[in-house]
Scaffold this motif. Structure first.
Motif, PDB file in Angstrom:
ATOM      1  N   VAL A   1       0.816  -1.203   0.000  1.00 43.59           N
ATOM      2  CA  VAL A   1       0.000   0.000   0.000  1.00 43.59           C
ATOM      3  C   VAL A   1       0.861   1.268   0.000  1.00 43.59           C
ATOM      4  O   VAL A   1       0.695   2.143  -0.841  1.00 43.59           O
ATOM      5  CB  VAL A   1      -0.943   0.042   1.222  1.00 43.59           C
ATOM      6  N   ALA A   2       1.790   1.338   0.952  1.00 44.59           N
ATOM      7  CA  ALA A   2       2.594   2.567   1.083  1.00 44.59           C
ATOM      8  C   ALA A   2       3.853   2.258   1.870  1.00 44.59           C
ATOM      9  O   ALA A   2       3.875   1.337   2.681  1.00 44.59           O
ATOM     10  CB  ALA A   2       1.800   3.665   1.782  1.00 44.59           C
TER      11      ALA A   2
ATOM     12  N   THR B   1       8.369   8.987   0.537  1.00 41.42           N
ATOM     13  CA  THR B   1       7.235   8.081   0.645  1.00 41.42           C
ATOM     14  C   THR B   1       6.915   7.506  -0.729  1.00 41.42           C
ATOM     15  O   THR B   1       7.314   8.067  -1.753  1.00 41.42           O
ATOM     16  CB  THR B   1       5.982   8.796   1.190  1.00 41.42           C
ATOM     17  N   TYR B   2       6.208   6.403  -0.732  1.00 41.86           N
ATOM     18  CA  TYR B   2       5.835   5.747  -1.989  1.00 41.86           C
ATOM     19  C   TYR B   2       4.492   5.079  -1.788  1.00 41.86           C
ATOM     20  O   TYR B   2       4.240   4.497  -0.728  1.00 41.86           O
ATOM     21  CB  TYR B   2       6.902   4.724  -2.386  1.00 41.86           C
ATOM     22  N   TYR B   3       3.623   5.173  -2.806  1.00 41.49           N
ATOM     23  CA  TYR B   3       2.269   4.642  -2.694  1.00 41.49           C
ATOM     24  C   TYR B   3       1.904   3.798  -3.915  1.00 41.49           C
ATOM     25  O   TYR B   3       2.348   4.069  -5.034  1.00 41.49           O
ATOM     26  CB  TYR B   3       1.252   5.785  -2.588  1.00 41.49           C
TER      27      TYR B   3
ATOM     28  N   LYS C   1      -2.981   6.735  -4.146  1.00 41.07           N
ATOM     29  CA  LYS C   1      -2.320   8.042  -4.285  1.00 41.07           C
ATOM     30  C   LYS C   1      -3.351   9.169  -4.213  1.00 41.07           C
ATOM     31  O   LYS C   1      -4.401   9.102  -4.841  1.00 41.07           O
ATOM     32  CB  LYS C   1      -1.566   8.110  -5.611  1.00 41.07           C
TER      33      LYS C   1
ATOM     34  N   PHE D   1      -4.384   8.490   0.569  1.00 38.48           N
ATOM     35  CA  PHE D   1      -3.693   7.991   1.764  1.00 38.48           C
ATOM     36  C   PHE D   1      -2.397   8.756   1.974  1.00 38.48           C
ATOM     37  O   PHE D   1      -1.728   9.135   1.004  1.00 38.48           O
ATOM     38  CB  PHE D   1      -3.363   6.505   1.615  1.00 38.48           C
ATOM     39  N   THR D   2      -2.022   8.943   3.241  1.00 38.73           N
ATOM     40  CA  THR D   2      -0.757   9.573   3.590  1.00 38.73           C
ATOM     41  C   THR D   2      -0.079   8.767   4.685  1.00 38.73           C
ATOM     42  O   THR D   2      -0.662   8.535   5.746  1.00 38.73           O
ATOM     43  CB  THR D   2      -0.969  11.006   4.094  1.00 38.73           C
ATOM     44  N   VAL D   3       1.162   8.348   4.415  1.00 40.55           N
ATOM     45  CA  VAL D   3       1.941   7.603   5.404  1.00 40.55           C
ATOM     46  C   VAL D   3       2.889   8.572   6.107  1.00 40.55           C
ATOM     47  O   VAL D   3       3.460   9.468   5.476  1.00 40.55           O
ATOM     48  CB  VAL D   3       2.700   6.431   4.743  1.00 40.55           C
TER      49      VAL D   3
ATOM     50  N   LEU E   1      -0.978   5.691   9.026  1.00 45.50           N
ATOM     51  CA  LEU E   1      -1.548   5.744   7.687  1.00 45.50           C
ATOM     52  C   LEU E   1      -2.871   6.494   7.781  1.00 45.50           C
ATOM     53  O   LEU E   1      -3.848   5.963   8.334  1.00 45.50           O
ATOM     54  CB  LEU E   1      -1.776   4.346   7.110  1.00 45.50           C
TER      55      LEU E   1
END
Length: 120
Positions: free
Chosen positions: A48-49, A58-60, A65, A68-70, A81
């Motif tokens: 997911v992330a 970060t990578y999603y 995209k 979501f924000t990690v 998350l």
């Protein structure tokens, strides 16, 4: 012994939000990348992330995209998350993992995880 404990899941309507947490214990994780994975019923576990050790990268997966924000708080050994604009297809058990770099590979005991259910 390394332990990752996920929390924050629940039942939410489509369009709603949830914030998941992954608390790490057993050693310091400030030098590790961390990642979220999810597994829906009858499907393979999917990435997911991910977030690097400092939180600066970060990578999603494409499907989350912009929604979501990690993030992480190394002082608390915890990763988060933030999930917004949730969709029924986000329904899954969410688990966290650690890795050497944001590119992985990632490992986890794949314990209980935290269930996210999005109703339409």
């Amino acid at each position: 012994q390394v332990q990752l404990v996920e929390s924050g899941g629940g039942l939410v309507q489509a369009g709603g939000s949830l914030r998941l947490s992954c608390a790490a214990s057993g050693r310091t994780f400030s030098g590790d990348a961390m990642a979220w994975f999810r597994q829906a019923p009858g499907k393979e576990r999917e990435f997911v992330a991910a977030i690097n050790w400092s939180g600066g990268s970060t990578y999603y997966v494409d499907s989350v995209k912009g929604r979501f924000t990690v993030s992480r708080d190394n002082a608390k050994n915890t990763m988060y998350l933030q999930m917004n604009v949730l969709k029924p297809e986000d329904t899954a058990v969410y688990s966290c993992a650690v890795g050497r770099s944001i590119a992985g590979p990632f490992s986890s005991s794949w314990g209980q995880g935290t269930q996210v259910t999005v109703s339409s």
